[in-house]
Scaffold this active site. Sequence first.
Site, PDB file in Angstrom:
ATOM      1  CE1 TYR A  14     -45.587 -12.874  15.553  1.00 18.69           C
ATOM      2  CE2 TYR A  14     -44.343 -14.626  16.623  1.00 18.69           C
ATOM      3  CZ  TYR A  14     -45.521 -14.146  16.100  1.00 18.69           C
ATOM      4  OH  TYR A  14     -46.655 -14.921  16.142  1.00 18.69           O
ATOM      5  CE  LYS A  35     -48.703 -12.793  17.762  1.00 11.55           C
ATOM      6  NZ  LYS A  35     -50.012 -12.348  17.262  1.00 11.55           N
ATOM      7  CB  SER A  95     -47.249 -17.198  19.781  1.00 12.12           C
ATOM      8  OG  SER A  95     -46.137 -18.016  19.518  1.00 12.12           O
TER       9      SER A  95
END
Length: 346
Positions: A152, A156, A127
């Site tokens: 979150y 990544k 991302s």
Amino acid sequence: MNKQILVTGGTGYIGSHTTVGLIEKGFDPVIVDNLSNSKIEVLDGIEEITGIRPHFEKFDLRDKVDIDEFFKKYPNIEAIVHFAASKAVGESVEKPLLYYRNNLVSLINLLEAMTAFKIPFMVFSSSCTVYGQPDKLPVTEAAPFKKAFSPYGNTKKISEEIIQDTIDTNPFIKAISLRYFNPVGAHSSAIIGELPLGIPDNLIPFITQTAIGIRDYLRVFGDDYNTADGSCIRDYIHVVDLAKAHVVAIKRLLEKEYKSNYEIFNLGAGRGVSVFEAIRSFEKASGQKLNYRVVDRRPGDIEQVWADTSYANEELGWKAELSLYDAMLSAWNWEKNYRQKGKETE
Ligand code: NAD
Ligand code: WQD
């Protein structure tokens, strides 16, 4: 025989569109999903679009025993596209350990299985969140990681590091991480799209739900940013273009066209779009006036980010082709179709 590809999270938003893309290019996808954030009916949609029902196995990738059983059952899998992860930024702040366990343990289990079952190739869903607010725009793959705004986002960053460290000591594994900017839109058939579970955090589902009357108005989070119209800027990429890039990445791995054992590409449209511009584009595509109000900034939002996609364009021979208008139109058609189906089954 068609090449068999494991698609984790394949009933999800991006996974379902990629499964369609893989089938259309002659691959034989096998979906694994625990249906924690998607519905089994997505398989019907994929079948309706392509005429082929992909293999499907429901289990949780945190379970190593199930993973081993799976690879024994499917010994011909040649590569993995790993989408499965929890992705709600706000929820990750409330339940960080759930996010670290789900996103990291699933990845570690898969990387271990790749060695054990001799599967060399993985495409990983990363991302643009790893860049935070970049110092230079448009942002290239060489930009440094910034401190993540959420657990979150941190998963990544850590996932990319886990992949890099694994490949450094185990050159049998080759991987491509694809850093998505803001995926939007739906398949042109309006048969698959982004499933709205609860109140959407993301802009486009919130816009379409407002236009269809489920939400009263869109809240525009701030018009006092240092941008031309004061609203935040993002790089919205049509999910069908995104899906195509995954097929290209899988082929690059299978055909050994990669330049190094671990490659990273930005996937965006390469254009910055403000929230007000997104609203205008939706209004044009849908023929509807959108009800919106400007409210305070949303905590954690970065001001502006968009991708330099030249590396992906040159190396992958891939370019986003669909416009913001296409994305808005398809998202709107999907919203209408989904609500219509819901009414029919009530
Ligand atoms: P999604 O929630 O629609 O799809 C993810 C799928 O994975 C779901 O079907 C869910 O049921 C499944 N899943 C989750 N945990 C699992 C587990 N432990 N075992 C088996 N299945 C599991 O999300 P999406 O938008 O399609 O995103 C796909 C990937 O792309 C994710 O890794 C996400 O972090 C990443 N990504 C998404 C965006 C975005 O804005 N949508 C942006 C950048 C990156
Ligand atoms: C887009 C713009 C909002 C909703 C998130 C994750 C990121 C990535 C993609 C996975 C922003 C504005 C939004 C609303 C608004 N996901 N907005 N009113 O925040 O860029 O990125 O999804 O990796 O990690 O953080 O996407 O769609 O939430 O917001 O004004 O009701 O729309 O402020 O400028 P975001 P978004």
